[in-house]
Enzyme design. Structure first.
Site, PDB file in Angstrom:
ATOM      1  CE  LYS A 155     -68.712  41.946  58.214  1.00  0.00           C
ATOM      2  NZ  LYS A 155     -68.279  41.989  59.637  1.00  0.00           N
ATOM      3  CG  ASN A 209     -67.243  35.047  66.275  1.00  0.00           C
ATOM      4  OD1 ASN A 209     -67.711  34.294  67.130  1.00  0.00           O
ATOM      5  ND2 ASN A 209     -66.639  34.592  65.197  1.00  0.00           N
ATOM      6  CG  HIS A 247     -63.157  44.747  69.549  1.00  0.00           C
ATOM      7  ND1 HIS A 247     -63.331  45.779  68.663  1.00  0.00           N
ATOM      8  CD2 HIS A 247     -63.773  43.676  68.991  1.00  0.00           C
ATOM      9  CE1 HIS A 247     -64.017  45.358  67.621  1.00  0.00           C
ATOM     10  NE2 HIS A 247     -64.291  44.079  67.800  1.00  0.00           N
ATOM     11  CG  ASP A 293     -57.436  44.835  61.941  1.00  0.00           C
ATOM     12  OD1 ASP A 293     -57.955  45.882  61.514  1.00  0.00           O
ATOM     13  OD2 ASP A 293     -58.092  43.812  62.215  1.00  0.00           O
ATOM     14  CD  GLU A 335     -63.070  47.538  63.352  1.00  0.00           C
ATOM     15  OE1 GLU A 335     -61.997  46.987  63.042  1.00  0.00           O
ATOM     16  OE2 GLU A 335     -64.118  46.917  63.608  1.00  0.00           O
ATOM     17  N   GLY A 361     -69.682  43.766  73.610  1.00  0.00           N
ATOM     18  CA  GLY A 361     -69.361  44.883  74.502  1.00  0.00           C
ATOM     19  C   GLY A 361     -70.375  46.004  74.446  1.00  0.00           C
TER      20      GLY A 361
END
Length: 414
Positions: free
Chosen positions: A14, A220, A217, A157, A395, A343
């Protein structure tokens, strides 16, 4: 400064280009120039690219690895067909920011990538064998494409959760296992949590120290985090992202004895059991249909299938249970924040999770909950003591901003 943000996975890449600098950060006026992703890397890949304000383009092409995927993206960016006027050559990309899943106990904040930092990321591979190797491939691919002089920054993260107290991150195991192997709770979705907390306090005009929220959060992968005085104090994911809430294909919390029982009964190795818990459980495992909540809700409306209904009920029950536990740990909170794909986009799931939390002062406004789409919105009634909000996560924006700050040697904001 045009920052290329990369998130390299096992079979995907991505990317976004975000124009930002210290002045834009201060004014909250960063610009997203384009975004896209490459899927099914290793074969006939699907490449989707979308410039700001332009049409989305989707093509297929053989892409053998992360480096080839990045090469395709960069050639598209520098072409006349991209529609990104700000990028005409590689020299128009000024820095690269990477999502890195695990920073262990070493990386407490984002870091400019040096050989030493890269070695530190490699040292954390045992803690994130499914993620860190691919993050490293993305870093090396960018180094090959741009040269060693291109500034690159790793945004972890796990960094947001390094504020966890030891009574929250230690497991009740022999202490020497932690001392020798660093087996402990690390937590994930930290960059998402940090963004949501920042956006909430900006909307409410609060300081960091006044920010007391619980974030959910839900995508998936799913996690719940208690944020007190603007800092993570507990979170549902553990040493790996497998612990905690029910997820798309992950089990979440389990009795540990189940693992050896499954191995014995099904004739599976420990590695195979771990793979089962990561890829065949959660919504997919219970429903037997899919890990996609949107599809499950549609199927339930059309067929009222018992297993689909059960999958949704267990998902929502576990989330509500964690909200209650985190409220107790915090001594109360001001708001519950929903973010992530589920969410942000599933009002029915938000309503189901919040049902029964009236004792905590949370009452959903059905109209506001149904109307929320792509923007921050309070979805609880005005008189609710415990508010509920939907705040879309971003993010990539935080990765771009951290990249700018790290390169310029600026401190991370409170």
């Amino acid at each position: 400064m045009n920052v290329l943000v990369l998130n390299a996975g096992s079979s995907s890449l991505k990317f976004q280009i975000i124009a930002t600098d210290l002045e834009r950060i201060q004014r909250d006026s960063d610009e997203r120039l384009c975004h896209g992703y490459v899927e099914r890397i290793g074969g006939e890949a699907i490449i989707t690219v979308e410039p700001r304000g332009g049409p989305r383009k989707k093509v297929t092409a053989p892409v053998r690895n992360i480096a080839a995927a990045l090469d395709y993206v960069l050639r598209w960016l520098a072409s006349d067909q991209s529609g990104v006027a700000e990028i005409r050559s590689l020299s128009d990309v000024h820095a690269v920011g990477h999502r890195v899943v695990h920073g262990g106990e070493v990386f407490r904040e984002s870091a400019v990538i040096t050989d030493e930092v890269l070695q530190g990321i490699e040292d954390c591979i045992d803690l994130a064998p499914l993620h860190n190797p691919n993050n490293i491939k993305g870093i090396l691919a960018a180094r090959d494409a741009f040269g060693s002089g291109m500034p690159q920054v790793a945004v972890f993260d796990t960094a947001f959760h390094t504020s966890l107290p030891d009574h929250a991150y230690l497991y009740a195991m022999p202490y020497h296992l932690y001392a020798r192997h660093r087996i402990r709770r690390y937590g994930f979705h930290g960059t998402s949590n940090r963004y949501v907390a920042y956006r909430y306090r900006t909307l409410r005009q609060l300081t960091r120290e006044q920010t007391n929220i619980i974030t959910l959060h839900l995508g998936n992968g799913c996690s719940a985090t208690a944020i007190r005085n603007g800092r993570s104090m507990d979170t549902s994911m553990g040493m790996t992202p497998l612990e905690g809430l029910v997820m798309g294909t992950r089990s979440g919390d389990l009795d540990p004895a189940i693992l050896s029982l499954i191995a014995t009964k099904e004739g599976l190795s420990p590695t195979e059991v771990e793979a089962l818990l990561n890829t065949q459980c959660g919504l997919l495992g219970i429903s037997g249909v899919t890990n996609d909540m949107k599809v499950l809700l549609q199927e339930l409306r059309e067929h009222d299938d018992r297993r689909i209904r059960l999958a949704i009920e267990i998902f929502c029950y576990r989330a509500r249970k964690y909200i209650g536990a985190l409220l107790a740990c915090m001594g109360g909170a001001d708001a519950v924040i929903f973010t992530g794909g589920i969410g942000e986009n599933a009002p029915e799931i938000r309503a189901r999770i919040c049902a029964g939390l009236e004792w905590a002062g949370l009452e959903i406004d059905s109209d506001q909950n149904a109307q929320t789409m792509g923007r921050p919105q309070q979805i609880s009634k005005p008189e609710s003591r415990l508010q509920a909000w939907v705040i879309p996560t971003d993010e990539e924006l935080l990765i771009a901003r951290d990249t700018v700050r790290c390169i310029l040697g600026e401190p991370h904001p409170a």
